[in-house]
Design a protein around this motif. Structure first.
Motif, PDB file in Angstrom:
ATOM      1  N   ASN A  38       0.808  -1.231   0.000  1.00 19.63           N
ATOM      2  CA  ASN A  38       0.000   0.000   0.000  1.00 19.63           C
ATOM      3  C   ASN A  38       0.837   1.274   0.000  1.00 19.63           C
ATOM      4  O   ASN A  38       0.415   2.295   0.536  1.00 19.63           O
ATOM      5  CB  ASN A  38      -0.951   0.013   1.199  1.00 19.63           C
ATOM      6  CG  ASN A  38      -1.965  -1.111   1.146  1.00 19.63           C
ATOM      7  OD1 ASN A  38      -2.589  -1.353   0.114  1.00 19.63           O
ATOM      8  ND2 ASN A  38      -2.131  -1.821   2.245  1.00 19.63           N
ATOM      9  N   ASP A  94      -3.202  11.394  -5.715  1.00 20.67           N
ATOM     10  CA  ASP A  94      -4.129  10.471  -5.049  1.00 20.67           C
ATOM     11  C   ASP A  94      -5.577  10.787  -5.435  1.00 20.67           C
ATOM     12  O   ASP A  94      -6.396   9.883  -5.638  1.00 20.67           O
ATOM     13  CB  ASP A  94      -3.983  10.564  -3.525  1.00 20.67           C
ATOM     14  CG  ASP A  94      -2.674   9.984  -3.020  1.00 20.67           C
ATOM     15  OD1 ASP A  94      -2.108   9.114  -3.699  1.00 20.67           O
ATOM     16  OD2 ASP A  94      -2.225  10.412  -1.941  1.00 20.67           O
ATOM     17  N   SER A 125      -0.917   4.856  -4.190  1.00 18.49           N
ATOM     18  CA  SER A 125      -2.261   4.660  -4.740  1.00 18.49           C
ATOM     19  C   SER A 125      -2.211   4.245  -6.208  1.00 18.49           C
ATOM     20  O   SER A 125      -3.017   3.431  -6.671  1.00 18.49           O
ATOM     21  CB  SER A 125      -3.084   5.946  -4.591  1.00 18.49           C
ATOM     22  OG  SER A 125      -2.487   7.022  -5.301  1.00 18.49           O
ATOM     23  N   TYR A 128      -8.116   4.601  -1.069  1.00 23.40           N
ATOM     24  CA  TYR A 128      -6.803   5.042  -0.586  1.00 23.40           C
ATOM     25  C   TYR A 128      -6.896   6.493  -0.101  1.00 23.40           C
ATOM     26  O   TYR A 128      -7.471   7.340  -0.777  1.00 23.40           O
ATOM     27  CB  TYR A 128      -5.779   4.939  -1.716  1.00 23.40           C
ATOM     28  CG  TYR A 128      -4.337   5.032  -1.280  1.00 23.40           C
ATOM     29  CD1 TYR A 128      -3.606   3.891  -0.995  1.00 23.40           C
ATOM     30  CD2 TYR A 128      -3.700   6.271  -1.175  1.00 23.40           C
ATOM     31  CE1 TYR A 128      -2.271   3.959  -0.614  1.00 23.40           C
ATOM     32  CE2 TYR A 128      -2.375   6.361  -0.799  1.00 23.40           C
ATOM     33  CZ  TYR A 128      -1.662   5.203  -0.514  1.00 23.40           C
ATOM     34  OH  TYR A 128      -0.341   5.285  -0.133  1.00 23.40           O
TER      35      TYR A 128
END
Length: 307
Positions: free
Chosen positions: A253, A292, A256, A285
């Motif tokens: 993770n 993002d 994104s 996310y």
């Protein structure tokens, strides 16, 4: 082409939460410790130990030697402090301040300064509303700094990574033939980067992006590439998937865009279930950066199309 797909790939910050001992910036695999700890390390290093075993020297010779050694320690500490400050500014997305700080070291022979300056130049160039001529200037500047970093230290993984990214950016100004030719070089340097540092998730991500770009290349563009080169670059969704998954394995993770690209790769492979899984992760996310937010919007649109 690979020259296009990497253009906006790395303008965001990848970082983890600061701890009591230092700050870890994701993608660099490096911990930045306090000045006190670095000072202690310098004083107990081989340089300090060597001083204890010096033969008898004249006072003048000893003072000259001591000045040289002190200068080396001071430089080492100054370098670490500047790099720590640079990485802090990068983590805060203070791109202009970072660029101005590192510009003082543009004539340095140290690859650690140079690849960071290449990255800062590149990050400035991809800012929204950047004036076209300034964008071009920064793009070519970034490439020259990355090239110099590589010349100074061929074993610096970050120099290889940012050379690849900056070469891709430069290709935007040099035509299709040059861009296709550069794509071979780009992949070679990215593979060298992961060979030197297999713990760097961003290098795996960019390799995945490279493969994805050529995997989804329309047939007519393949024909054009085949006219220019007898064997144009080729890649498959399976190759792209391998690199994106490896990036997640190295640093789960962390980005994104990597989650989004996993979703898009599974779409290309006609695996709807897994595509839905990763596109949902990309949508959910936390949106800390403009990129993002863009990833979130694209994931939402793709999820609608998948039904």
């Amino acid at each position: 082409m690979a020259g296009i797909v990497l253009r906006r790939c790395w303008s965001r910050t990848l970082l983890a939460a600061p701890s009591a001992k230092g700050v870890r910036i994701r993608g660099t695999n490096r911990n930045y410790w306090t000045t006190l700890r670095r000072t202690a390390a310098a004083l107990t290093s081989g340089r300090g130990a060597f001083l204890l075993g010096l033969p008898t020297l004249s006072c003048l010779a000893f003072e000259a030697y001591h000045r040289v050694q002190s200068s080396a320690v001071v430089y080492a500490l100054e370098k670490e402090e500047v790099l720590e400050q640079a990485d802090y500014l990068y983590s805060c997305a203070e791109t202009e301040k970072l660029y101005q700080l590192l510009l003082q070291y543009k004539d340095s022979d140290d690859a650690e300064f140079l690849w960071r300056l290449a990255r800062a130049s590149r990050d400035l160039s991809v800012r929204p509303n950047m004036e076209a001529e300034r964008k071009k200037q920064l793009t070519f500047e970034g490439f020259e700094y990355a090239k110099k970093a590589l010349e100074k230290d061929e074993k610096c993984f970050a120099a290889h990574k940012w050379y690849a990214v900056c070469l891709s950016d430069v290709g935007e100004y040099e035509g299709v033939k040059v861009k296709i030719g550069n794509s071979y070089i780009i992949r070679k340097h990215l593979e060298r980067a992961v060979e030197l540092n297999p713990k760097d998730a961003t290098s795996f991500h960019i390799l995945g992006y490279w493969c994805f770009a050529f995997a989804e290349l329309p047939w007519y563009q393949r024909k054009v590439a085949a006219v220019i080169f007898s064997s144009p670059p080729k890649a498959t969704y399976e190759e792209a998937l391998e690199f994106f998954l490896k990036a997640e394995e190295v640093d789960p993770n962390f980005y994104s865009k990597n989650l989004l690209m996993l979703g898009k790769t599974y779409m290309g492979m006609k695996d709807k279930e897994k595509a839905l899984l990763f596109l949902t992760k990309a949508k959910e996310y936390p949106a800390h950066t403009q990129e993002d937010k863009e990833v979130h919007r694209e994931a939402v649109d793709l999820l609608k199309n998948l039904g």
